[in-house]
Every structure is written in structure tokens, then in C-alpha cells.
Write a protein that holds these residues in place. Structure first.
Motif, PDB file in Angstrom:
ATOM      1  N   ARG A  75     -34.259 -51.061  34.189  1.00 41.34           N
ATOM      2  CA  ARG A  75     -35.457 -50.265  33.897  1.00 41.34           C
ATOM      3  C   ARG A  75     -36.223 -49.892  35.175  1.00 41.34           C
ATOM      4  N   PRO A  76     -35.592 -49.154  36.099  1.00 44.71           N
ATOM      5  CA  PRO A  76     -36.322 -48.787  37.319  1.00 44.71           C
ATOM      6  C   PRO A  76     -37.602 -48.037  36.976  1.00 44.71           C
ATOM      7  N   GLY A  77     -38.620 -48.204  37.810  1.00 47.85           N
ATOM      8  CA  GLY A  77     -39.929 -47.610  37.534  1.00 47.85           C
ATOM      9  C   GLY A  77     -39.882 -46.101  37.558  1.00 47.85           C
ATOM     10  N   ALA A  78     -40.669 -45.485  38.392  1.00 51.45           N
ATOM     11  CA  ALA A  78     -40.694 -44.024  38.470  1.00 51.45           C
ATOM     12  C   ALA A  78     -39.303 -43.509  38.828  1.00 51.45           C
ATOM     13  N   CYS A  79     -38.774 -42.607  38.011  1.00 49.18           N
ATOM     14  CA  CYS A  79     -37.436 -42.070  38.235  1.00 49.18           C
ATOM     15  C   CYS A  79     -37.424 -40.594  37.883  1.00 49.18           C
ATOM     16  N   THR A  80     -36.334 -39.953  38.221  1.00 54.96           N
ATOM     17  CA  THR A  80     -36.188 -38.513  38.018  1.00 54.96           C
ATOM     18  C   THR A  80     -35.185 -38.252  36.910  1.00 54.96           C
ATOM     19  N   LEU A  81     -35.581 -37.431  35.947  1.00 58.27           N
ATOM     20  CA  LEU A  81     -34.678 -36.910  34.912  1.00 58.27           C
ATOM     21  C   LEU A  81     -34.434 -35.459  35.253  1.00 58.27           C
ATOM     22  N   ALA A  82     -33.203 -35.094  35.535  1.00 54.76           N
ATOM     23  CA  ALA A  82     -32.942 -33.770  36.101  1.00 54.76           C
ATOM     24  C   ALA A  82     -31.773 -33.079  35.422  1.00 54.76           C
ATOM     25  N   GLU A  83     -31.825 -31.751  35.501  1.00 59.95           N
ATOM     26  CA  GLU A  83     -30.709 -30.929  35.030  1.00 59.95           C
ATOM     27  C   GLU A  83     -30.621 -29.680  35.889  1.00 59.95           C
ATOM     28  N   GLY A 104     -39.978 -47.302  27.228  1.00 58.10           N
ATOM     29  CA  GLY A 104     -40.419 -47.204  28.610  1.00 58.10           C
ATOM     30  C   GLY A 104     -39.825 -46.079  29.410  1.00 58.10           C
ATOM     31  N   MET A 105     -38.705 -45.501  28.981  1.00 61.89           N
ATOM     32  CA  MET A 105     -38.049 -44.517  29.838  1.00 61.89           C
ATOM     33  C   MET A 105     -38.811 -43.200  29.883  1.00 61.89           C
ATOM     34  N   SER A 106     -39.323 -42.755  28.743  1.00 66.00           N
ATOM     35  CA  SER A 106     -40.047 -41.484  28.729  1.00 66.00           C
ATOM     36  C   SER A 106     -41.234 -41.518  29.668  1.00 66.00           C
ATOM     37  N   GLU A 107     -41.888 -42.679  29.764  1.00 68.49           N
ATOM     38  CA  GLU A 107     -43.045 -42.802  30.639  1.00 68.49           C
ATOM     39  C   GLU A 107     -42.629 -42.857  32.116  1.00 68.49           C
ATOM     40  N   GLN A 110     -39.730 -38.455  35.255  1.00 65.46           N
ATOM     41  CA  GLN A 110     -40.356 -37.161  35.501  1.00 65.46           C
ATOM     42  C   GLN A 110     -39.272 -36.084  35.494  1.00 65.46           C
ATOM     43  N   THR A 111     -39.491 -35.026  34.704  1.00 65.89           N
ATOM     44  CA  THR A 111     -38.467 -34.002  34.518  1.00 65.89           C
ATOM     45  C   THR A 111     -38.469 -32.992  35.653  1.00 65.89           C
ATOM     46  N   HIS A 112     -37.298 -32.791  36.244  1.00 63.94           N
ATOM     47  CA  HIS A 112     -37.093 -31.787  37.287  1.00 63.94           C
ATOM     48  C   HIS A 112     -35.925 -30.894  36.867  1.00 63.94           C
ATOM     49  N   LEU A 113     -36.127 -29.586  36.917  1.00 65.43           N
ATOM     50  CA  LEU A 113     -35.095 -28.620  36.570  1.00 65.43           C
ATOM     51  C   LEU A 113     -34.744 -27.794  37.796  1.00 65.43           C
ATOM     52  N   ASP A 138     -30.931 -30.378  46.649  1.00 65.61           N
ATOM     53  CA  ASP A 138     -31.404 -31.114  47.822  1.00 65.61           C
ATOM     54  C   ASP A 138     -32.893 -31.441  47.748  1.00 65.61           C
ATOM     55  N   ALA A 139     -33.640 -30.705  46.928  1.00 67.26           N
ATOM     56  CA  ALA A 139     -35.082 -30.921  46.838  1.00 67.26           C
ATOM     57  C   ALA A 139     -35.467 -32.021  45.845  1.00 67.26           C
ATOM     58  N   LEU A 140     -34.503 -32.632  45.158  1.00 64.75           N
ATOM     59  CA  LEU A 140     -34.815 -33.709  44.232  1.00 64.75           C
ATOM     60  C   LEU A 140     -35.475 -34.878  44.963  1.00 64.75           C
ATOM     61  N   PRO A 141     -36.386 -35.586  44.315  1.00 61.12           N
ATOM     62  CA  PRO A 141     -37.073 -36.707  44.970  1.00 61.12           C
ATOM     63  C   PRO A 141     -36.098 -37.819  45.356  1.00 61.12           C
ATOM     64  N   ASP A 142     -36.493 -38.592  46.362  1.00 63.82           N
ATOM     65  CA  ASP A 142     -35.745 -39.787  46.737  1.00 63.82           C
ATOM     66  C   ASP A 142     -36.168 -40.914  45.803  1.00 63.82           C
ATOM     67  N   ALA A 143     -35.545 -40.956  44.638  1.00 64.95           N
ATOM     68  CA  ALA A 143     -35.882 -41.907  43.579  1.00 64.95           C
ATOM     69  C   ALA A 143     -34.666 -42.060  42.689  1.00 64.95           C
ATOM     70  N   PRO A 144     -34.629 -43.090  41.838  1.00 67.92           N
ATOM     71  CA  PRO A 144     -33.521 -43.187  40.882  1.00 67.92           C
ATOM     72  C   PRO A 144     -33.360 -41.868  40.111  1.00 67.92           C
ATOM     73  N   LEU A 145     -32.135 -41.400  40.042  1.00 64.08           N
ATOM     74  CA  LEU A 145     -31.845 -40.071  39.493  1.00 64.08           C
ATOM     75  C   LEU A 145     -30.962 -40.191  38.264  1.00 64.08           C
ATOM     76  N   PHE A 146     -31.436 -39.633  37.155  1.00 62.09           N
ATOM     77  CA  PHE A 146     -30.666 -39.578  35.914  1.00 62.09           C
ATOM     78  C   PHE A 146     -30.487 -38.096  35.581  1.00 62.09           C
ATOM     79  N   LEU A 147     -29.248 -37.617  35.661  1.00 58.09           N
ATOM     80  CA  LEU A 147     -28.980 -36.176  35.670  1.00 58.09           C
ATOM     81  C   LEU A 147     -27.826 -35.841  34.746  1.00 58.09           C
ATOM     82  N   VAL A 148     -27.940 -34.708  34.075  1.00 55.93           N
ATOM     83  CA  VAL A 148     -26.828 -34.112  33.333  1.00 55.93           C
ATOM     84  C   VAL A 148     -26.624 -32.687  33.839  1.00 55.93           C
TER      85      VAL A 148
END
Length: 352
Positions: A75-83, A104-107, A110-113, A138-148
């Protein structure tokens, strides 16, 4: 003749033939006349239908798979949800709805498109609400990344080379008596074997994009699921155009047809390994979805009144539909549990 065809002809008159990659980039992303800049290409009224538009099951299972990966990694804290290439935003909407069941994951996410089209950015914001739009991975944050990435890599510009006497000749777009035509540039040496007439394809943008995704996952944690049509060590001419759900010649209507090519998963996997991440073997999309419980979900939807749920399931999973042509591949940090439904790919060192 389309407005973009006129511009391409003017460019060829001025500077000579253009590569297939340049042609694809102009057709898809020209700011005024590009395919994705000017229209909503999805669904029955568009030119093609993607898995998220067929059924919510696809996005829900992608979201739950990433949710389980988030749990498995503590359950890493602040993370990136990206597509990247998120279309209308349908897939992201379905994933985020499913992720609400992961405490806890939705909170945390943070969504990045990653989206180049202003037109599609507006559609995504209308559906999803406030999100962060980026121009490049390349502009995605330096944070745990969950991407589809679903049907993203197939639209990246490719180069084609044909085996001829004396080497490999690059396929280019030039002018013929009646408009745009394909031609071959002078041959060059390439470290590939083949017989006269063979065609190979290269996607220059794919490796650095995969390195950027996998590198973040290797360093910060997270997971990625890549779904696209293609295979392993692909060979041959797969460049195609689709307009109004019908195939047509790729030079027929520049800027008004979707242009794609089959994805070669082998160099994507090698790039992920070089970036320090673990990667799965590609699976048939149908087998992966069924293994995650797609049939049970379809039956629940049907019981709730969705009479098209089972036919949608067939489109997503059957071998004669999308089930075999489309492949799914996952990326996760070394030492972490695999993404649900996947297992680790074993490659010899010289393949990585």
C-alpha cells in the motif's frame, strides 16, 4: 483529396520523400488536420471500437489487477495512476470505479493521462473530472506508478524496411502520377537476416517509452499492464488503415483514417528488463481476462439486466474475436509479487 494530403504533397515537393514514421505522425497528430486532433474515433459512430468501449469488464479487471499489485507492494502512499493514449477516458473511469473496492487506493492515487490531442483531453476531463494531463511519459512523477496502456503502442509511428539486392531499403511515401505512393529508398545494411521481398518493421519511439515506464516502476514501485494486438518477434508488413470500421489503403485519406501496426512485444520486454524491472510473458487477452474472473463478472452483469454482457465477453475473449490477436503483458519491480494473472518471463541475457 484531404487538406492534410495537400500539405504532405507540398512537403514532399519541397524536401523529398518522407519516411513512413513521418507520414504516420502527420496523419495522426497534425495539430489542425491530424486524425486524433479533429474527431472522436471510437465506437459505432467512429472508426474502431476498443475493449473498454465493448464492456466495462475490461477496465474493471485492469483496475482490480493494479489494485491487488498496490496491496501486494505494501500500500505505497502517494502514487500515480496513469494511462497513455486514454481515448475518451472510458478505461480510466472503469478502473477508478473498480479501485474504490481497494481500501485506501483511491485516496493515494493521483490520475495522470498522457494525451497529445486537445480534443480528446476535453472529452477525458468531461468524463473524469479534474485530472493531470501530460504530453509525454517522461513527465510522469517520480513515484510508484500504476499504469495501463491499451492499444497505445500500435499507434506509434513505425519504419518499414524491405529486403532487396544489396541490403534493406526503407519504405517511404512519395509522389506518383495520381498522388501519394509508396517507394523504396536506396538500400542500407541492417543486422537482420531475410530473403528478398521480406519486410521488417521498427518502432523507434516504443523502446524509450517502455524504458521510462519500467524505469519508474523499477525505482519507485508500481505495475504496468500493456494490452495490444501483435506478437513476439513480429515479421512482415502489418501497417494498416481503418475508416468507418473498414480497412482501406493507408494513403487513401490522410488524416481521416486510423493508422496502426502490430506491436512486437519482444523489444518491449527487453526494454523493460534493461530498465531494471521484471516483465511477464505475453498472454492472450482472452486467457488473461478469463483467468481473472471475466465470465463470472459477465454473468453478474447479465443478472443485473445487461443483456449484452455475454456477447461482449465473447468479443473480448474468444479466439475468433479479440481473444488471441490481442496480448497482455505486465511489468512490476524485481522482488515483488507478479501482477495478478501473470508470471515472470525468462529470457537469456543476450535477449535483454
Amino acid at each position: 483529396m484531404t487538406p492534410l494530403a495537400d500539405l504532405i504533397i507540398q512537403r514532399i515537393h519541397a524536401t523529398g520523400p518522407i519516411t513512413l514514421a513521418d507520414y504516420m505522425e502527420l496523419c495522426l497528430l497534425h495539430p489542425d488536420h491530424g486524425y486524433y486532433a479533429t474527431r472522436d474515433p471510437f465506437g459505432a459512430a467512429g472508426d474502431f471500437t476498443t475493449a473498454p468501449e465493448i464492456s466495462q469488464i475490461f477496465g474493471e479487471l485492469c483496475g482490480l489487477a493494479l489494485g491487488q499489485a498496490w496491496l501486494d507492494q505494501g500500500r505505497p502512499g502517494a502514487c500515480t495512476l496513469a494511462e497513455p493514449g486514454p481515448g475518451r477516458g472510458t478505461l480510466m473511469a472503469d478502473m477508478r470505479r473498480a479501485m474504490r473496492s481497494v481500501p485506501g487506493m483511491s485516496e493515494a492515487a493521483q490520475t495522470h493521462l498522457i494525451e497529445a490531442s486537445p480534443h480528446l483531453r476535453r472529452m477525458q476531463a468531461d468524463l473524469l473530472g479534474p485530472v493531470t494531463h501530460l504530453d509525454h511519459v517522461d513527465a510522469l512523477p517520480d513515484a510508484p506508478l500504476f499504469l495501463v496502456a491499451n492499444e497505445f503502442f500500435d499507434a506509434l509511428p513505425i519504419r518499414q524496411f524491405q529486403r532487396v539486392e544489396g541490403g534493406w531499403s526503407e519504405r517511404v511515401v512519395t509522389l506518383g502520377p495520381d498522388g501519394l505512393v509508396f517507394a523504396l529508398a536506396p538500400p542500407v545494411d541492417l543486422p537482420r537476416q531475410g530473403k528478398i521481398g521480406d519486410v521488417i518493421e521498427d518502432c523507434p519511439a516504443a523502446t524509450p517509452i517502455m524504458m521510462a515506464i519500467a524505469g519508474r516502476i523499477a525505482q519507485h514501485g508500481g505495475a504496468a499492464i500493456i494490452v495490444d494486438y501483435g506478437g513476439w518477434n513480429g515479421f512482415g508488413d502489418t501497417f494498416q488503415a481503418l475508416r468507418g470500421h473498414q480497412a482501406e489503403h493507408p494513403l487513401a485519406h490522410p488524416g481521416e483514417a486510423d493508422l496502426t501496426a502490430h506491436v512486437d512485444f519482444a523489444p518491449l520486454a527487453a526494454a523493460a528488463l534493461r530498465a531494471g524491472a521484471q516483465v511477464s510473458r505475453p498472454l492472450h487477452q482472452g486467457a488473461w481476462l478469463l483467468g481473472l474472473g471475466a465470465e463470472a463478472r459477465a454473468r453478474r452483469l447479465m443478472a443485473a439486466g445487461d443483456q449484452g454482457a455475454m456477447s461482449a465477453l465473447r468479443r473480448l475473449t474468444h479466439a475468433d474475436e479479440m481473444g488471441h490477436l490481442f496480448k497482455a503483458m505486465a511489468i512490476w519491480p524485481k522482488g515483488a509479487p507478479p501482477v495478478p494473472g501473470f508470471d515472470a518471463l525468462r529470457l537469456h541475457a543476450n535477449h535483454a
